[in-house]
Design a protein around this motif. Structure first.
Motif, PDB file in Angstrom:
ATOM      1  N   ALA A  16      -6.350 -25.381  38.466  1.00 53.18           N
ATOM      2  CA  ALA A  16      -4.930 -24.216  37.951  1.00 53.18           C
ATOM      3  C   ALA A  16      -4.176 -25.528  37.239  1.00 53.18           C
ATOM      4  O   ALA A  16      -3.367 -24.787  35.813  1.00 53.18           O
ATOM      5  N   ASP A  17      -4.148 -26.340  36.007  1.00 50.70           N
ATOM      6  CA  ASP A  17      -3.093 -27.440  35.361  1.00 50.70           C
ATOM      7  C   ASP A  17      -3.381 -26.693  34.260  1.00 50.70           C
ATOM      8  O   ASP A  17      -2.655 -27.082  32.633  1.00 50.70           O
ATOM      9  N   LYS A  18      -4.724 -26.019  33.919  1.00 49.59           N
ATOM     10  CA  LYS A  18      -4.959 -25.503  32.902  1.00 49.59           C
ATOM     11  C   LYS A  18      -4.082 -24.360  32.191  1.00 49.59           C
ATOM     12  O   LYS A  18      -4.316 -24.038  31.353  1.00 49.59           O
ATOM     13  N   TYR A  19      -3.899 -23.508  33.504  1.00 50.36           N
ATOM     14  CA  TYR A  19      -2.698 -22.669  33.096  1.00 50.36           C
ATOM     15  C   TYR A  19      -1.359 -22.748  33.005  1.00 50.36           C
ATOM     16  O   TYR A  19      -0.923 -21.915  33.177  1.00 50.36           O
ATOM     17  N   CYS A  20      -0.827 -24.319  32.938  1.00 54.35           N
ATOM     18  CA  CYS A  20       0.652 -24.282  32.870  1.00 54.35           C
ATOM     19  C   CYS A  20       1.202 -23.751  31.250  1.00 54.35           C
ATOM     20  O   CYS A  20      -0.315 -23.936  30.721  1.00 54.35           O
ATOM     21  N   LEU A  21       2.236 -23.815  31.130  1.00 49.66           N
ATOM     22  CA  LEU A  21       2.651 -23.866  29.868  1.00 49.66           C
ATOM     23  C   LEU A  21       2.541 -24.528  28.798  1.00 49.66           C
ATOM     24  O   LEU A  21       1.516 -23.949  27.998  1.00 49.66           O
ATOM     25  N   ASP A  22       2.486 -25.549  29.084  1.00 56.95           N
ATOM     26  CA  ASP A  22       2.510 -26.701  27.904  1.00 56.95           C
ATOM     27  C   ASP A  22       1.101 -26.710  27.603  1.00 56.95           C
ATOM     28  O   ASP A  22       1.221 -26.913  26.438  1.00 56.95           O
ATOM     29  N   ASN A  23       0.300 -26.934  28.472  1.00 61.43           N
ATOM     30  CA  ASN A  23      -1.262 -26.839  28.079  1.00 61.43           C
ATOM     31  C   ASN A  23      -1.423 -25.672  27.100  1.00 61.43           C
ATOM     32  O   ASN A  23      -1.934 -25.761  26.518  1.00 61.43           O
ATOM     33  N   LEU A  24      -0.799 -24.359  27.238  1.00 58.50           N
ATOM     34  CA  LEU A  24      -1.638 -23.173  27.045  1.00 58.50           C
ATOM     35  C   LEU A  24      -0.673 -23.261  25.398  1.00 58.50           C
ATOM     36  O   LEU A  24      -1.310 -22.828  24.179  1.00 58.50           O
ATOM     37  N   SER A 117       2.724 -21.196  44.497  1.00 55.84           N
ATOM     38  CA  SER A 117       2.445 -21.140  42.908  1.00 55.84           C
ATOM     39  C   SER A 117       1.467 -21.615  42.575  1.00 55.84           C
ATOM     40  O   SER A 117       0.139 -20.728  41.780  1.00 55.84           O
ATOM     41  N   HIS A 118       0.467 -22.047  43.375  1.00 55.99           N
ATOM     42  CA  HIS A 118      -1.110 -22.480  43.266  1.00 55.99           C
ATOM     43  C   HIS A 118      -2.196 -20.725  43.274  1.00 55.99           C
ATOM     44  O   HIS A 118      -2.896 -20.742  42.850  1.00 55.99           O
ATOM     45  N   PHE A 119      -1.330 -20.114  44.574  1.00 59.42           N
ATOM     46  CA  PHE A 119      -1.988 -18.800  44.831  1.00 59.42           C
ATOM     47  C   PHE A 119      -1.565 -17.560  43.700  1.00 59.42           C
ATOM     48  O   PHE A 119      -2.380 -17.511  43.131  1.00 59.42           O
ATOM     49  N   ALA A 120      -0.817 -17.812  43.362  1.00 61.27           N
ATOM     50  CA  ALA A 120       0.003 -17.092  41.751  1.00 61.27           C
ATOM     51  C   ALA A 120      -0.986 -17.779  40.256  1.00 61.27           C
ATOM     52  O   ALA A 120      -1.933 -16.493  39.750  1.00 61.27           O
ATOM     53  N   LYS A 121      -1.584 -18.696  40.277  1.00 68.50           N
ATOM     54  CA  LYS A 121      -1.807 -19.460  39.254  1.00 68.50           C
ATOM     55  C   LYS A 121      -4.037 -18.800  39.526  1.00 68.50           C
ATOM     56  O   LYS A 121      -4.352 -18.451  38.756  1.00 68.50           O
ATOM     57  N   ILE A 134       2.011 -19.261  31.725  1.00 62.96           N
ATOM     58  CA  ILE A 134       3.083 -19.302  32.997  1.00 62.96           C
ATOM     59  C   ILE A 134       4.051 -20.593  32.869  1.00 62.96           C
ATOM     60  O   ILE A 134       3.500 -22.018  32.644  1.00 62.96           O
ATOM     61  N   ALA A 135       4.998 -20.669  32.671  1.00 61.15           N
ATOM     62  CA  ALA A 135       6.198 -21.184  33.206  1.00 61.15           C
ATOM     63  C   ALA A 135       6.862 -21.574  34.345  1.00 61.15           C
ATOM     64  O   ALA A 135       5.893 -21.011  35.377  1.00 61.15           O
ATOM     65  N   GLU A 136       7.783 -23.085  34.594  1.00 59.67           N
ATOM     66  CA  GLU A 136       7.618 -22.925  35.687  1.00 59.67           C
ATOM     67  C   GLU A 136       9.114 -23.448  35.755  1.00 59.67           C
ATOM     68  O   GLU A 136       9.599 -24.121  35.242  1.00 59.67           O
ATOM     69  N   SER A 137       9.373 -23.106  37.201  1.00 58.23           N
ATOM     70  CA  SER A 137      10.580 -23.060  38.087  1.00 58.23           C
ATOM     71  C   SER A 137      10.713 -24.277  38.978  1.00 58.23           C
ATOM     72  O   SER A 137      10.094 -24.494  39.536  1.00 58.23           O
ATOM     73  N   ASP A 138      11.955 -25.763  37.814  1.00 59.49           N
ATOM     74  CA  ASP A 138      11.866 -26.965  38.962  1.00 59.49           C
ATOM     75  C   ASP A 138      13.139 -26.426  40.856  1.00 59.49           C
ATOM     76  O   ASP A 138      13.383 -26.855  41.061  1.00 59.49           O
TER      77      ASP A 138
END
Length: 352
Positions: A16-24, A117-121, A134-138
């Motif tokens: 899942a981490d490879k789809y995070c905003l920072d990585n992309l 969140s993992h389900f979304a990714k 994918i951006a993520e909210s804290d």
């Protein structure tokens, strides 16, 4: 990945981490083949052959769907015939439909850091969407929707909690600028915060990228966005709210289309459910008749239409031909359960 009715189960191999905003964004900045916005002028880039690229800014929701024999009255409790959890959100649904219809799609959304969140990714990684940002909210959860579907009619009632969908920052939009500039068309809706939607539109408009707005759900600030919009795709309710003209039949729909055009939009597409689609372009009306189908669930029908419409437009179809295709595609979608259960595009030819 194991598909199940209404969603997916998480596979052990999924990263899942490879789809995070920072990585992309890191991948984007390291890709030397992408030119900077200043290196490619709007007129020069628009003169080149279209490359079928669509950038979609929109929402992701987790849909909790209950199917009932009929809708409950106030204060009434009914037993559901079925209950499912699946993926939804107008942005995600439209991105899925656009990709299924053959366009090259980049989809940007924002989710929470919660149990969904993992389900979304996982879902977004399996839809055929070419690139997902994918951006993520804290602070807020992943958006979610409670949906009642009436078995008798296929109609639906929906209550949405936007969650992280309304927390997209200006900086996150700016970081995705090269994706926007590199597209042929930007498609967006109004389930995200308006300032983010407006910023994305401004970037696209400034670089000659066509902007399509699906004004759903209607927002009071919708008129302020129209100066950046090339085509708008309201349903009858949204057209009524945009214009103050109650759209109840073909004549009132035409009046609303003319007024929307006078507000600065070149192309107006009003979806009218079982009455088909009304188009207004260059001062001329066209109609697309409804396609006969067996309605199972109308949830996501508008999203199927919008996704298929823009996919055909970036592939070079006229607005009328694209609307005919999209109308047939949406008729296939309502024969399936679930907003994100988009049909295979190969079925459209037979339906037409």
């Amino acid at each position: 990945m194991i598909r199940t009715h209404g969603g997916v189960q998480i596979s052990a191999e999924f990263d899942a981490d490879k789809y995070c905003l920072d990585n992309l964004l890191s991948q984007l900045t390291s890709n030397a083949s992408l030119s900077s916005p200043s290196a490619q002028t709007p007129s020069k880039r628009r003169g080149n052959e279209m490359n079928n690229k669509v950038f979609i800014l929109g929402s992701f929701n987790v849909d909790i769907v209950s199917t009932l024999e009929r809708f409950p009255q106030p204060g009434e409790t009914l037993h559901a015939l079925s209950n499912n959890i699946g993926a939804g959100g107008k942005g995600a649904n439209q991105a899925y439909a656009t990709a299924k219809a053959g366009a090259n799609v980049t989809f940007m959304t924002k989710i929470g850091k919660d149990q969904f969140s993992h389900f979304a990714k996982e879902h977004l990684a399996t839809t055929g969407i070419n690139n997902t940002i994918i951006a993520e909210s804290d602070n807020s959860p992943t958006g979610n929707a409670l949906i009642y579907v009436c078995q008798q009619t296929g109609e639906n009632m929906i209550a949405v909690h936007s969650g992280a969908n309304t927390e997209i920052t200006q900086q996150e939009i700016i970081q995705a600028e090269q994706h926007i500039v590199g597209a042929d068309l930007l498609l967006t809706q109004l389930e995200n915060n308006i300032d983010a939607v407006k910023r994305a539109m401004q970037i696209a408009h400034a670089h000659g990228v066509s902007v399509v707005l699906n004004p759903a759900p209607y927002h009071n600030e919708t008129p302020s966005l129209l100066e950046y919009v090339d085509m708008v795709t309201p349903n009858e309710t949204e057209a009524s709210l945009m214009t103050g003209i109650e759209v109840t039949d073909l004549d009132s729909a035409k009046q609303a289309a003319i007024k929307i055009s006078q507000m600065g939009v070149n192309k107006v597409v009003i979806t009218r459910g079982a009455q088909g689609v009304l188009l207004y372009e260059n001062g001329r009306f066209s109609e697309v008749a409804a396609v006969k189908c067996v309605v199972t669930d109308t949830t996501g029908a508008g999203d199927a239409f919008n996704g298929a419409l823009v996919a055909q437009i970036v592939k070079g179809d006229s607005l009328l031909d694209a609307a005919r295709f999209a109308n047939a595609y949406a008729s296939l979608a309502v024969e399936r359960e679930g907003a994100a259960n988009m049909p295979d595009v190969s079925l459209v030819a037979a339906r037409l």
